[in-house]
Design a protein around this motif. Structure first.
Motif, mmCIF file in Angstrom:
data_model
loop_
_atom_site.group_PDB
_atom_site.id
_atom_site.type_symbol
_atom_site.label_atom_id
_atom_site.label_comp_id
_atom_site.label_asym_id
_atom_site.label_seq_id
_atom_site.Cartn_x
_atom_site.Cartn_y
_atom_site.Cartn_z
ATOM 1 N N UNK A 1 82.491 18.824 53.561
ATOM 2 C CA UNK A 1 83.237 20.037 53.200
ATOM 3 C C UNK A 1 83.820 20.651 54.460
ATOM 4 N N UNK A 2 85.114 20.964 54.475
ATOM 5 C CA UNK A 2 85.694 21.599 55.660
ATOM 6 C C UNK A 2 85.131 22.995 55.858
ATOM 7 N N UNK A 3 85.159 23.442 57.085
ATOM 8 C CA UNK A 3 84.662 24.781 57.394
ATOM 9 C C UNK A 3 85.534 25.833 56.716
ATOM 10 N N UNK A 4 84.900 26.952 56.343
ATOM 11 C CA UNK A 4 85.593 28.040 55.654
ATOM 12 C C UNK A 4 85.301 29.354 56.351
ATOM 13 N N UNK A 5 86.307 30.213 56.398
ATOM 14 C CA UNK A 5 86.079 31.605 56.788
ATOM 15 C C UNK A 5 85.562 32.314 55.544
ATOM 16 N N UNK A 6 84.293 32.745 55.581
ATOM 17 C CA UNK A 6 83.690 33.318 54.383
ATOM 18 C C UNK A 6 83.693 34.836 54.366
ATOM 19 N N UNK A 7 83.854 35.466 55.514
ATOM 20 C CA UNK A 7 83.863 36.930 55.528
ATOM 21 C C UNK A 7 84.660 37.407 56.721
ATOM 22 N N UNK A 8 85.653 38.209 56.447
ATOM 23 C CA UNK A 8 86.455 38.849 57.481
ATOM 24 C C UNK A 8 86.354 40.347 57.263
ATOM 25 N N UNK A 9 85.974 41.089 58.299
ATOM 26 C CA UNK A 9 85.751 42.525 58.153
ATOM 27 C C UNK A 9 86.269 43.263 59.367
ATOM 28 N N UNK A 10 86.649 44.520 59.128
ATOM 29 C CA UNK A 10 87.063 45.417 60.207
ATOM 30 C C UNK A 10 86.008 46.498 60.373
ATOM 31 N N UNK A 11 85.809 46.930 61.626
ATOM 32 C CA UNK A 11 84.790 47.968 61.836
ATOM 33 C C UNK A 11 85.243 49.279 61.200
ATOM 34 N N UNK A 12 84.329 50.153 60.853
ATOM 35 C CA UNK A 12 82.916 49.927 60.697
ATOM 36 C C UNK A 12 82.578 49.972 59.204
ATOM 37 N N UNK A 13 83.534 50.340 58.381
ATOM 38 C CA UNK A 13 83.297 50.464 56.954
ATOM 39 C C UNK A 13 83.180 49.091 56.305
ATOM 40 N N UNK A 14 82.209 48.939 55.449
ATOM 41 C CA UNK A 14 82.074 47.717 54.662
ATOM 42 C C UNK A 14 82.288 47.978 53.183
ATOM 43 N N UNK A 15 82.438 49.252 52.812
ATOM 44 C CA UNK A 15 82.575 49.600 51.405
ATOM 45 C C UNK A 15 84.023 49.838 51.010
ATOM 46 N N UNK A 16 84.960 49.756 51.965
ATOM 47 C CA UNK A 16 86.330 50.176 51.701
ATOM 48 C C UNK A 16 87.250 49.583 52.767
ATOM 49 N N UNK A 17 88.541 49.401 52.459
ATOM 50 C CA UNK A 17 89.492 48.987 53.502
ATOM 51 C C UNK A 17 89.738 50.065 54.554
ATOM 52 N N UNK A 18 89.266 51.280 54.283
ATOM 53 C CA UNK A 18 89.537 52.398 55.180
ATOM 54 C C UNK A 18 88.868 52.198 56.531
ATOM 55 N N UNK A 19 89.597 52.462 57.589
ATOM 56 C CA UNK A 19 89.050 52.462 58.941
ATOM 57 C C UNK A 19 89.422 53.780 59.606
ATOM 58 N N UNK A 20 88.612 54.172 60.579
ATOM 59 C CA UNK A 20 88.803 55.470 61.222
ATOM 60 C C UNK A 20 89.433 55.353 62.594
ATOM 61 N N UNK A 21 90.010 54.189 62.892
ATOM 62 C CA UNK A 21 90.601 53.956 64.203
ATOM 63 C C UNK A 21 91.902 53.163 64.050
ATOM 64 N N UNK A 22 92.879 53.368 64.918
ATOM 65 C CA UNK A 22 94.130 52.600 64.812
ATOM 66 C C UNK A 22 93.992 51.168 65.305
ATOM 67 N N UNK A 23 92.874 50.851 65.971
ATOM 68 C CA UNK A 23 92.685 49.491 66.514
ATOM 69 C C UNK A 23 91.294 48.978 66.157
ATOM 70 N N UNK A 24 91.022 48.737 64.890
ATOM 71 C CA UNK A 24 89.677 48.306 64.495
ATOM 72 C C UNK A 24 89.366 46.900 65.003
ATOM 73 N N UNK A 25 88.167 46.711 65.511
ATOM 74 C CA UNK A 25 87.739 45.374 65.905
ATOM 75 C C UNK A 25 87.465 44.530 64.661
ATOM 76 N N UNK A 26 87.645 43.237 64.792
ATOM 77 C CA UNK A 26 87.545 42.319 63.659
ATOM 78 C C UNK A 26 86.389 41.353 63.868
ATOM 79 N N UNK A 27 85.713 41.029 62.770
ATOM 80 C CA UNK A 27 84.624 40.050 62.797
ATOM 81 C C UNK A 27 84.789 39.100 61.627
ATOM 82 N N UNK A 28 84.401 37.852 61.844
ATOM 83 C CA UNK A 28 84.450 36.881 60.746
ATOM 84 C C UNK A 28 83.275 35.925 60.851
#
Length: 939
Positions: A1-28
C-alpha cells in the motif's frame, strides 16, 4: 500500500478550521506499511503556490505562504516522499480560516437600569442588507456568558461563551461564519446574556464576594462583505436595545438557573419584533481588556445520557440516577399547567440507599446550591435546559413534576471543552480498567473553560498544583495543548500582576488568599506545565512564551531560601490531603513541608536552567543550575542519611527524592528505593501520600527496581487506595481517598469532592511504565517502549495519537512467555527497553518480541499467628482472610484499631498486633489463616 497523508492540521484548533494567527504552523501524519518510513521531502500547495521543503520536518512546520488577512479562507494540501523513494498522493485539502478581527470597533453594552445584581439580559439590534452579500462574519464575546442568534437561529453550537479568562487583563472572543443566516432585507442580531463567571461570588475560606463586576456585558461586531467589495460593520454600541425581563430570571455558576417560561418573549431576536418598550442598552466606555481570538477549543455539548434508574427520596422527590458522575445539566420535556414550578437539585452521591428513600448528599456542595428551576408557561409540551450554568452530579432530584413521571422525559447533557481524544489504556483487570475510565471522565468534566479542581461545589477554580500534577496524564489522554496554553496565559498575567508570585489558581479571584507568598508545587506550575506541553507536542515556542514567568518565579523563590539553600519559610500546602492528616487540616500531613518545598525548588530550578539554555539565555542557565545544585546538596545534607533513610520516613519523602533525582550516588539512591519499598509495605500497601506524593510514588518504586511494591500499591482495594473508590461504585476520581466510607457515610472533612483530577495522576505511570509508552524526545520524535509486566495482569496496552501518528505499546502473557508489541509511527524512531534487559532502536512499523517469563517468585510460607506482619502484608489472600475474621467478631472496635495501628514490619508478629484480642478471636483468626491457598504457601 502506498504511503498516505492521514491527517493535516493547522495550529492550534482541532475542532474547527478557525485559527487565531495569520501564519499557522502545519502538521501532518503519514500512514505506511513500509518499515522504517522516513520523510525525505515535502511539498505544500495553496492555490497556485507550491513550496518544496527538504528534510523530515512534518510537525509544526512554519507557514510557507503569504500571511493571511483577517477573515481570509484558504485550503492547503501536502504530499511527502520518503528516503527510499516512496511518495504519497496529495492530501485531502485542509480548510484554514483566519478567524480573527482586523480591528475592534464594538463597545460593550449592558442593561441600563438593572434591578438586581447579575441580572440576565436580552440585547438586540436590526440592520438591512440590500445588496448581494459575499460573506458575513460575527466576532463576539462577553464579560459573562452569551448566546448569539441571527434571525432567530444560533450562530454556533458553543456553550458558556466565551468561557473564563482573567477578565481584567484578557478576554477571548469567538468568530462565527453567519453568511447563511443573513437574509435580504431586514435582519435581527440578538444576544442572550448572563453573568456566569464574571458576576459570580467567589470564596475560598472567605466570605463570598463578586470580584469582577455586578452586571454582565456583551460586545459583538458583524462584518458584512458585499460582492462589490464594499464592507459594512454592525457593532454593539449606540442603537442597541435591552430588556431585563426575559425568561431567565436568575443565573449563576454556583447557584444554578431559574427560568420562567411565562416571561418568554416570542420572536425577540427576529425581524419585525416591536422593541419600542425596551430601553436603550447602556454603552460602557471603560477600556476593554486585551481581546484575543479563541485559540483553545470552546465548551460544547459533548453527549447526552439517559436516566439509568428512578426512585423516590425519603422526602418524596423524584430521584434520578444517571449511572455516571458527569458535568453538565438536565434537559426536560414536560407538559403541565401554567405556573407549575419544577425544581431540580444535583449531587454526586447519596446519603442512604437509592432504593430505600435516599436523599442527595448536599453537604459537599458547601455554598453552591446547584439548583435549577423551571416555571411552565402551560399548554403544549415544553423543553427546558439551563443556558448559563453547569453542575457536577450523578444524581438529581425533582420536585413539582406535573402528572406521571416518565424517565425518557429527562436526559443529562454532558458539557466540556471540546478536546480531541488522543490516549487509551487497556488491561486484563476490570477494576483497573474502570479506574482508568474514571480518570478519563474526571478530565472530561473538569477541563471546562479552565482546568478546574472540581465541578460541583462553590470552588471550581483553576488550581495550579492540581493542574501541574495531572498535566502529564491529561496530555496523553486528550490534546490539551491549546487548552492549557490558553490557561497559562491567564496564569502568566496574574503572576505579572503579583510581581513574580504565581497564585494558587488562575484566574485569581480571591484577593488575599493566594498572594501571601510562594507555595511550592503550586507555583511551580509556571515551569512544569509548559515543559509538559513542549515534551508532548514538540512545540518549543510554549517554553519561550512562558520563560519570563519561570525566571521570575525562580528568582522569587530563591529570595526565600535560607542560608543553607533550603526553602523553609512561608505558608506551604505541602503534601496536601495526606490521608493521615486530620479531615479538616489537609495540610498537616506526615511529610515535612521543608522537604516538599526544597524538592520542588531543585526540580524547578533545574527545569528553568535547562529551558534557559535551550533558549540561549546562558547566563540565566548557569545561575539557576548553580542554585539548583547548591539546594540539592543542602537537601541531601539536611534530609538524607548515609544509610539511605529520610529524616522524614514517609512514602512522599522518598518518592520525591527519587523521582526528582535529588540523590546522585547510585548506591544511596538504591538504598532509598529499598527503604521506600519497606515503608510502602510497613503501611500495609496502602496509599500514605497526598496530592504531591501520589503523582510520583509508583514511578519512584519502579525506577528503583520495586515494581512488585508498586503493583501491590496499585491493586490495593482497602482505603486509602486508588481502587477502593471503584469497589464502592465510584465513576470518577475522588478528592479524598475515603470520600465515602465502607458503610456509605461521608468523610467529615469540609472538602469532599467526588470528581477531582489530582489523584488520577497515577494514570501517567500506567501509560508510561505498565504499558510502556512515553516520549523519549519532544513530540514523540523518539518513542520509548519500556513495559513493566505486572504479575497480576495477563495483558496491558496503551495507545497514543502522537504528532506523528498513532503509537502503541503493550504486552500479554502467552504460554509461559511475555509477548511485547509496539507500533512506531512513520518518521519516528522507537527506543526499545524490554523487560529482559535488552536495549535497541527500531524504525517505524509494527514490531513484536517474545521474552521468557521470569521465574515465579518462591511460594510464601504459610501464614500463622506467629508470622510477621510483613509476611501478612506480602500475602494478599492471608491479609484479606485476617481482616475478614476480625470483622466477623462481636468486638468491631478491634478490627478498626488493628487497621489504624498496624505496622507491617519484620519482627512484629500477627499475635503482637492482636495483643488485646480474646482467645476466641485468636482462634478465629488462626482458623481463617489456616484455610485457603495462603495456608499452603501458594499465594
Amino acid at each position: 500500500m502506498p504511503a498516505l497523508i492521514t491527517r493535516l492540521a493547522a495550529e492550534l484548533r482541532t475542532d474547527s478550521p478557525a485559527v487565531a494567527t495569520p501564519t499557522p504552523r502545519l502538521s501532518w501524519t503519514v500512514e505506511s506499511d513500509r518499515p522504517g518510513w522516513r520523510q525525505a521531502w515535502s511539498e505544500l500547495r495553496r492555490g497556485d503556490e507550491l513550496v518544496r521543503r527538504e528534510g523530515d520536518d512534518s510537525v509544526l512546520v512554519a507557514w510557507p505562504f503569504a500571511a493571511m488577512a483577517a477573515g481570509e479562507r484558504t485550503e492547503v494540501r501536502v504530499r511527502a516522499g520518503s528516503t527510499d523513494g516512496d511518495e504519497t498522493e496529495w492530501s485531502e485539502p485542509l480548510a484554514v480560516w483566519a478567524a480573527f478581527a482586523a480591528e475592534w470597533v464594538a463597545k460593550p453594552i449592558a442593561l441600563a437600569d438593572p434591578e438586581r445584581p447579575a441580572q440576565p439580559v436580552l440585547l438586540r439590534t436590526v440592520f438591512r442588507v440590500d445588496a448581494p452579500l459575499r460573506s458575513a462574519t460575527l466576532h463576539w464575546s462577553a464579560l459573562g456568558a452569551a448566546d448569539a442568534t441571527l434571525n432567530g437561529e444560533p450562530v454556533d453550537d458553543l456553550v458558556l461563551t466565551p468561557g473564563w479568562t482573567s477578565y481584567r487583563e484578557r478576554l477571548v472572543y469567538e468568530t462565527s461564519d453567519v453568511t447563511s443566516l443573513v437574509r435580504e432585507g431586514e435582519n435581527a442580531l440578538g444576544i442572550s446574556l448572563a453573568g456566569a463567571w464574571y458576576t459570580e461570588e467567589y470564596h475560598v475560606l472567605t466570605e463570598p464576594r463578586r470580584f469582577y463586576g455586578d452586571q454582565p456585558r456583551a460586545l459583538a461586531q458583524l462584518r458584512l462583505e458585499f460582492e462589490d467589495g464594499s464592507v459594512r460593520t454592525v457593532a454593539t454600541g449606540e442603537g442597541w436595545r435591552a430588556s431585563g425581563t426575559g425568561p431567565i430570571v436568575d443565573s449563576g455558576i454556583y447557584a444554578g438557573e431559574h427560568v420562567d417560561a411565562r416571561r418568554a418573549v416570542p420572536r425577540w431576536d427576529r425581524p419585525g419584533f416591536d422593541d419600542s418598550t425596551w430601553a436603550a442598552a447602556s454603552v460602557i466606555h471603560e477600556p476593554l481588556p486585551a481581546l484575543e481570538a479563541r485559540m483553545a477549543p470552546p465548551v460544547r455539548e459533548i453527549e447526552r445520557m439517559p436516566v439509568l434508574a428512578v426512585s423516590r427520596t425519603g422526602s418524596g422527590r423524584i430521584l434520578l440516577d444517571f449511572g455516571q458522575n458527569i458535568v453538565g445539566r438536565l434537559r426536560l420535556r414536560v407538559q403541565g399547567p401554567a405556573g407549575t414550578v419544577i425544581t431540580i437539585r444535583h449531587a454526586e452521591v447519596l446519603e442512604g440507599s437509592f432504593d430505600d428513600g435516599a436523599e442527595l448528599a448536599l453537604r459537599p456542595l458547601r455554598r453552591a446550591s446547584a439548583t435549577d428551576s423551571f416555571t411552565l408557561a402551560g399548554g403544549e409540551s415544553e423543553v427546558f435546559e439551563p443556558s448559563f450554568t453547569f453542575h457536577g452530579f450523578r444524581y438529581a432530584d425533582i420536585e413539582g413534576w406535573p402528572g406521571e413521571f416518565e424517565p425518557d422525559a429527562v436526559e443529562a447533557v454532558v458539557l466540556g471543552s471540546d478536546l480531541r481524544r488522543t490516549g487509551w489504556f487497556e488491561a486484563s483487570d476490570p477494576l483497573l480498567e474502570r479506574f482508568h475510565e474514571n480518570v478519563v471522565w474526571t478530565l472530561r468534566g473538569n477541563y471546562l473553560a479552565v482546568p478546574q479542581d472540581c465541578p460541583q461545589r462553590d470552588e471550581r477554580l483553576g488550581w495550579t498544583g492540581d493542574t501541574q500534577l495531572f498535566a502529564p496524564t491529561a496530555e496523553f489522554l486528550y490534546d490539551c495543548h491549546a487548552f492549557l496554553r490558553s490557561w497559562l496565559r491567564d496564569l502568566a498575567l496574574e503572576q505579572r500582576r503579583l510581581n513574580g508570585l504565581v497564585p494558587l489558581f488562575a484566574p485569581d479571584v480571591v484577593p488575599g488568599f493566594s498572594d501571601r507568598g510562594p507555595v511550592a508545587a503550586w507555583g511551580d506550575a509556571i515551569a512544569i506545565v509548559p515543559r509538559v506541553l513542549a515534551d508532548s507536542s514538540g512545540d518549543a515556542s510554549v517554553l519561550a512564551e512562558f520563560y519570563p514567568g519561570m525566571r521570575a518565579w525562580s528568582d522569587l523563590v530563591l529570595s526565600h531560601v535560607d542560608d543553607e539553600g533550603l526553602w523553609t519559610s512561608g505558608r506551604q500546602l505541602a503534601d496536601w490531603l495526606d490521608p493521615n492528616a486530620p479531615p479538616n487540616a489537609p495540610s498537616r500531613g506526615r511529610t515535612d513541608t521543608d522537604i516538599v518545598a526544597t524538592a520542588y525548588l531543585v526540580r524547578t530550578l533545574r527545569l528553568t536552567s535547562d529551558i534557559a539554555r535551550g533558549l540561549g539565555h546562558h547566563a540565566d542557565a548557569d545561575r539557576f543550575e548553580a542554585a539548583a545544585e547548591a539546594s540539592r546538596r543542602a537537601f541531601v545534607a539536611a534530609f538524607v542519611t548515609a544509610s539511605g533513610r529520610m529524616m522524614c520516613d514517609t512514602q512522599t519523602a522518598y518518592a520525591l527524592t527519587i523521582a526528582f533525582d535529588l540523590v546522585e550516588d547510585p548506591q544511596l539512591r538504591r538504598r532509598l528505593g529499598d527503604r521506600l519499598a519497606f515503608v510502602v509495605r510497613r503501611d500495609g500497601y496502602r496509599i500514605a501520600t497526598g496530592l504531591v506524593g501520589t503523582a510520583v510514588v509508583a514511578q519512584a518504586l519502579t525506577a528503583t527496581g520495586h515494581v512488585d511494591a508498586a503493583e501491590r500499591l496499585l491493586f490495593q482495594t482497602e482505603a486509602p487506595s486508588w481502587l477502593y473508590p471503584v469497589t464502592v461504585g465510584a465513576t470518577t476520581v475522588w478528592e479524598r481517598w475515603d470520600g465515602l466510607t465502607p458503610d456509605g457515610s461521608l468523610n467529615p472533612g469540609a472538602m469532599v469532592s467526588f470528581n477531582h483530577v489530582a489523584l488520577g495522576s497515577v494514570a501517567a505511570w500506567l501509560h508510561a511504565d505498565v504499558a510502556g509508552l512515553s516520549a523519549a524526545a519532544p513530540g514523540y520524535r523518539l518513542v520509548r517502549i519500556a513495559p513493566h509486566p505486572l504479575a497480576r495482569l495477563g495483558r496491558a496496552s496503551a495507545r497514543h495519537e502522537t504528532p506523528y501518528g498513532p503509537a502503541e505499546s503493550g504486552w500479554e502473557r502467552v504460554d509461559g512467555t511475555v509477548r511485547v508489541h509496539a507500533v512506531i509511527p512513520p518518521n519516528t524512531t522507537g527506543l526499545i527497553e524490554l523487560p529482559d534487559g535488552r536495549r535497541f532502536e527500531v524504525g517505524s512499523g509494527s514490531h513484536s518480541w517474545t521474552i521468557d517469563q521470569p521465574d515465579a517468585a518462591p511460594p510464601c510460607r504459610p501464614v500463622t499467628l506467629d508470622s510477621s506482619m510483613a509476611e501478612l502484608a506480602d500475602d494478599a489472600e492471608a491479609h484479606r482472610a485476617f481482616f475478614a475474621a476480625l470483622a466477623a467478631r462481636p468486638n468491631r472496635f478491634l478490627a478498626g484499631a488493628v487497621t489504624a495501628n498496624a505496622l507491617y514490619t519484620p519482627g512484629r508478629s500477627i499475635r503482637d498486633a492482636l495483643v488485646f484480642a480474646d482467645r476466641a478471636t485468636l482462634d478465629a483468626v488462626s482458623d481463617a489463616l489456616a484455610s485457603g491457598p495462603h495456608s499452603k504457601g501458594t499465594a
